[in-house]
Design an enzyme around this catalytic site. Sequence first.
Site, short mmCIF file in Angstrom:
data_model
loop_
_atom_site.label_atom_id
_atom_site.label_comp_id
_atom_site.label_asym_id
_atom_site.label_seq_id
_atom_site.Cartn_x
_atom_site.Cartn_y
_atom_site.Cartn_z
N ASP A 1 -3.46 -1.88 9.90
CA ASP A 1 -3.57 -1.77 8.45
C ASP A 1 -4.30 -2.95 7.81
O ASP A 1 -4.60 -2.92 6.62
CB ASP A 1 -2.17 -1.70 7.81
CG ASP A 1 -1.53 -0.31 7.96
OD1 ASP A 1 -2.27 0.65 8.20
OD2 ASP A 1 -0.30 -0.23 7.85
N LYS B 1 0.85 -1.21 0.00
CA LYS B 1 0.00 0.00 0.00
C LYS B 1 0.87 1.24 0.00
O LYS B 1 2.03 1.20 0.41
CB LYS B 1 -0.94 0.04 1.21
CG LYS B 1 -0.27 -0.04 2.60
CD LYS B 1 0.14 1.26 3.23
CE LYS B 1 0.62 1.07 4.67
NZ LYS B 1 1.36 2.20 5.22
O1 C5P Z 1 -1.76 -2.03 14.82
P1 C5P Z 1 -0.31 -2.19 14.58
O2 C5P Z 1 0.25 -3.44 15.19
O3 C5P Z 1 0.08 -2.00 13.16
O4 C5P Z 1 0.36 -0.97 15.33
C1 C5P Z 1 1.68 -0.99 15.79
C2 C5P Z 1 1.83 0.08 16.85
O5 C5P Z 1 1.81 1.37 16.25
C3 C5P Z 1 0.74 0.10 17.90
O6 C5P Z 1 1.04 -0.74 18.98
C4 C5P Z 1 0.75 1.56 18.33
O7 C5P Z 1 1.80 1.78 19.24
C5 C5P Z 1 1.10 2.29 17.06
N1 C5P Z 1 -0.10 2.76 16.35
C6 C5P Z 1 -0.79 3.84 16.83
N2 C5P Z 1 -1.91 4.27 16.16
C7 C5P Z 1 -2.33 3.64 15.05
C8 C5P Z 1 -1.63 2.55 14.53
C9 C5P Z 1 -0.52 2.13 15.21
O8 C5P Z 1 -0.43 4.43 17.84
N3 C5P Z 1 -3.42 4.08 14.42
#
Ligand code: C5P
Length: 327
Positions: free
Chosen positions: A152, A18
């Site tokens: 994502d 993406k």
């Molecule tokens: O959801 P994902 O595992 O991709 O996110 C990784 C980290 O990035 C989360 O634990 C969080 O600390 C941060 N994050 C965030 N806000 C989002 C996506 C991710 O703070 N919308």
Amino acid sequence: MTDPARRLAPIVRLAPAKLNLTLAVVGRRPDGFHTLHSVMVPLRLSDRLSLSPAPDGQDSLYVGGFDTGRPADNLVLRAIAVTRQAARAGWFGQPRLPPPLAARLEKRIPVAAGLGGGSSDAAAAIDGALEAWGADLPAGDRLALAARLGSDVPFFLAGGAAAIEGRGETVTPLPGLEGDPPGVLLVTPAVGVSTPDVFALFASGIRPGRHGAAAATSRHLAAEMQAGLDGGALVARAGVLASANDLVPATTRFVPELVPFRRALGRLLGRPIGQSGSGPTCWVLYPSAQDAAIAAALVREAVQAGRLPVVGAGEPFVEATTVEARG
Ligand code: C5P
């Protein structure tokens, strides 16, 4: 119906990368996640996932291509496991779990690069596992599984261009671009960037320069795409889009060498340089795939000749691809 455990041909899914055309951080939730507004499009550059019945009684994963670290950490295995639990009720009307799968993942998308490769693999695994088992889940259940696996993943499960909000779980599909698909040059310096680290730094006080500008640009782009935007018109907006990623200051705090790198890339190509997600991938938009391929050759040549600053462990990943969101 064929017993899915006896299926011979593997299920194959392409898991696209993406691009965040915009990425605005608009708030923070009590659980620490940031709320976003981002316009995201899938690219032709894809990983390839194949799933077959596992011979030896447990899920397995073989990863080829880009090194992804320990396969056990790979989201594909977690996605298969949570999908199995969710699908058990509806599987073939039988009181047992859907059978193990052997997964084979060809990684072509750089890892920890801001291109969503791991999340896309997870979405492909949810979808592919259900097909391999001949099972189904209501759309809302699939979305809930996806959101559990990562912010994502819902975007990839939905497929196509979309505006995403919340932490990523609110996906509003957008019509694809009219006309020829824009070319995209990706240049990923050889340094992995951790998304949690970038968000943590953002939360600790790194703020975007013009507060709210990225959000305004992002919402405006979503409205324009909703009304039917031509690929050429998107490319013409590259300048404003390239400055609409609120995470850039935090990313460059981690990798300061990205600043001179981006500047040199901009000088070389004479075009705006954007950042996808939490980086470090730089994107450059072109009217066609061919234009992007010419630019890729120029960048590779400059790397060989030492005319671009070295960032991280070695040569950057340089790839010409296209936006895969058709009108
Ligand atoms: O959801 P994902 O595992 O991709 O996110 C990784 C980290 O990035 C989360 O634990 C969080 O600390 C941060 N994050 C965030 N806000 C989002 C996506 C991710 O703070 N919308």
